[in-house]
Design an enzyme around this catalytic site. Structure first.
Site, PDB file in Angstrom:
ATOM      1  N   ALA A 100       0.818  -1.354  -0.047  1.00  0.00           N
ATOM      2  CA  ALA A 100       0.119   0.126   0.009  1.00  0.00           C
ATOM      3  C   ALA A 100       0.948   1.291  -0.030  1.00  0.00           C
ATOM      4  CB  ALA A 100      -0.833  -0.177   1.115  1.00  0.00           C
ATOM      5  N   GLY A 143       0.250  -4.963   1.094  1.00  0.00           N
ATOM      6  CA  GLY A 143      -0.916  -5.001   0.095  1.00  0.00           C
ATOM      7  C   GLY A 143      -0.817  -5.619  -1.139  1.00  0.00           C
ATOM      8  N   GLU A 146      -1.723  -9.055  -0.432  1.00  0.00           N
ATOM      9  CA  GLU A 146      -3.079  -9.175   0.068  1.00  0.00           C
ATOM     10  C   GLU A 146      -3.804  -9.114  -1.418  1.00  0.00           C
ATOM     11  OE1 GLU A 146      -3.413  -7.448   4.097  1.00  0.00           O
ATOM     12  OE2 GLU A 146      -2.779  -6.012   2.712  1.00  0.00           O
ATOM     13  N   GLU A 166       4.284  -5.599   7.190  1.00  0.00           N
ATOM     14  CA  GLU A 166       3.668  -4.502   7.998  1.00  0.00           C
ATOM     15  C   GLU A 166       4.257  -4.482   9.289  1.00  0.00           C
ATOM     16  OE1 GLU A 166       0.798  -5.850   4.956  1.00  0.00           O
ATOM     17  OE2 GLU A 166       1.991  -6.720   6.280  1.00  0.00           O
TER      18      GLU A 166
END
Length: 292
Positions: A100, A143, A146, A166
């Site tokens: 992200a 992300g 994911e 993360e």
């Protein structure tokens, strides 16, 4: 002869659209952060493949809000395209998506993240009815990992790396990393990746069930398109039901899952494709599915 219709060009970076999920009826002329290619054999083809390429190279395809807006719109349009039977999602050879966009998150306060239900809009990508193959080269971290797990099948280039780092930023995965990864590779291995931030190679990912196949990086997208064409050539109703049944396995008990599977199986006997498929098998010929 196969025709590859040209990429929809990417525009310069811009602000997020922050649009609500809706099923897009058609592709835009251009997108800021994705390229779109329709791989179809002819104008009356029903087994085409939609290829979406994440295109934010300077940021290693970091998943900013505007990129996800583009992804949701483009994938929704392809999902409604009668010529497209399957999709491929990929990035660059260096990075599928490195995570992200930290610059969008670093100064947020709890109240903002909570009231906006940050990342909840990412789940809209999982509402597509047609299968999506993630073709992962390079980094699929945070992300990016994911997002790959939101797809229905993951295949990887031989130099791909998967991870949920993360924890190194003082947070945990927030878009499915603790849930989908655990279901894919088991609690102990998922816990190890989430708590240490260590990465997994493409071969390790395949050995542990996260990835279906590993190919040389240079051939990955072509192999993904070949796989997508095979899927797109099947009866579309049965493909959609197969996707629905497998995904339901994560949500239902075994007995409820078996009951759901049987009901879907039974319902396919109301389709022309079931009659055609079984007749073709008995007559030792190739089936001509009509998606009805």
């Amino acid at each position: 002869m196969m025709l590859r219709r040209g990429f929809v060009p990417a525009r310069r970076c811009g602000a997020a659209l922050n649009q609500r999920w809706s099923y897009s009826t058609s592709l835009k002329d251009s997108y800021e952060f994705v390229k779109v290619e329709r791989v179809v054999e002819s104008d009356d083809s029903r087994n085409g493949v939609g290829v979406i390429t994440l295109d934010r190279p300077k940021a290693l395809n970091a998943l900013c809000d505007a990129l996800f807006d583009d992804l949701i719109h483009a994938s929704g349009a392809l999902d409604n395209d009668d010529q497209i039977g399957c999709m491929v999602l990929t990035g660059s050879e260096k990075a599928f998506a490195a995570g992200a966009d930290i610059s969008e998150m670093s100064t947020k306060q709890f109240s903002e993240a909570y009231s906006q239900n940050m990342f909840s809009q990412w789940a809209n990508f999982t509402k597509l009815s047609k299968p999506v193959i993630a073709a992962v080269n390079g980094f699929a971290l945070g992300g990016g990992c994911e997002l790959a797990m939101m797809c229905d099948i993951i295949i990887a280039g031989d130099r791909a790396q998967f991870g949920q780092p993360e924890i190194n930023l003082g947070v945990i995965p927030g878009a499915g990393g603790t849930q989908r990864l655990t279901r894919a590779i088991g609690k102990s291995k998922a816990m190890h990746m989430v708590l240490t931030g260590e990465r997994m190679t493409a071969q390790q990912a395949m050995d542990n069930g996260l990835v279906a196949k590993v190919y040389p990086a240079d051939n990955l997208v072509d192999e993904a398109i070949k796989m997508a064409q095979i899927i797109a050539g099947k009866g579309r109703v049965s493909v959609m039901m197969g996707k629905e049944a497998v995904n339901a396995a994560d949500e239902l008990s075994l007995q409820e899952g078996l009951r759901f599977e049987r009901r879907l199986f039974h319902s396919l006997f109301a389709t022309d494709d079931q009659k055609e498929g079984m007749s073709a098998f008995l007559e030792k010929r190739e089936a001509n599915f009509v998606d009805k």
